[in-house]
Design an enzyme around this catalytic site. Sequence first.
Site, short mmCIF file in Angstrom:
data_model
loop_
_atom_site.label_atom_id
_atom_site.label_comp_id
_atom_site.label_asym_id
_atom_site.label_seq_id
_atom_site.Cartn_x
_atom_site.Cartn_y
_atom_site.Cartn_z
N LYS A 1 0.75 -1.26 0.23
CA LYS A 1 -0.17 -0.11 -0.05
C LYS A 1 0.75 1.29 0.15
CE LYS A 1 -3.04 2.88 2.58
NZ LYS A 1 -3.73 3.17 3.85
N ALA B 1 -9.50 5.66 3.91
CA ALA B 1 -9.32 6.63 4.75
C ALA B 1 -10.62 7.63 5.14
CB ALA B 1 -8.22 7.57 4.56
N THR C 1 -9.06 3.42 11.93
CA THR C 1 -9.27 4.02 13.07
C THR C 1 -10.73 3.83 13.83
OG1 THR C 1 -7.77 5.85 12.28
CG2 THR C 1 -9.14 6.53 14.14
#
Length: 264
Positions: free
Chosen positions: A99, A187, A210
């Site tokens: 990535k 993201a 996250t």
Amino acid sequence: MADKLRLYDAELSSRLIVGTAQYPSPAILSDAIKASHAEIVTVSLRREAGGGRAGQAFWTLIRELGVRVLPNTAGCRTAKEAVTTAQMAREVFGTSWVKLEVIGEDDTLQPDVFGLVEAAGILARDGFQVFPYMTEDLVVAEKLLGAGCEVLMPWGAPIGSGRGLNNRFGLEALRKHFPNVPLIVDAGIGTPSHAAAAMELGYDAVLINTAIAKAGDPVAMARAFALALEAGHLARGADPIEPRDMAEPSTPQIGRAFADLSHA
């Protein structure tokens, strides 16, 4: 999900990719990955190799889960730094997958698309299978495909922001322009509804770190995301109705029962 996701040389059942940073404990990380049914996890070379026994224990945990590792070049600011990190990751993890991140701005962690394209070309020529973290830009997408990438990973919003899909128009445009290229939203996803929305746009997968790792209950949240992706993907395949400006009755007028009160 009935149909498979193909990314380079891998055929996968799950469309959820999970990051491995910021979890409260290794046990919670392990349980969350299991609950997510993810078959790919991202790993930072700097985190894994950063500390002797801790790094070895982490790597042992990942191997025991039986998932595929997607090393990333998190924190790299130049093409040269990203290429060097990717080459090191290939030696450490034994995979040509990477990535690719080249960060260009501190507040938003927005990709440096110029450095990204440069690094992608170098790595593709060196035999890497590159997953570039990019903005939702059609020109950048064309350049990355020309550099040898076969998968694209546009952001939904800045890393860790939880804002969801900031630019739906841009993401839809990417999907329409590149109907046969695997596209992964990477993201900014904050809730399962954001992930479902990405799948309803026709995206092939979503990468989440996250929103799972820092949830009050990461294991439950991982399961929620898995269900949301499945729902969104199934809904896209079921051909949703188009939005309308006016109401349309769900009950047909012809044959509707009514009471004749004329002789009351």
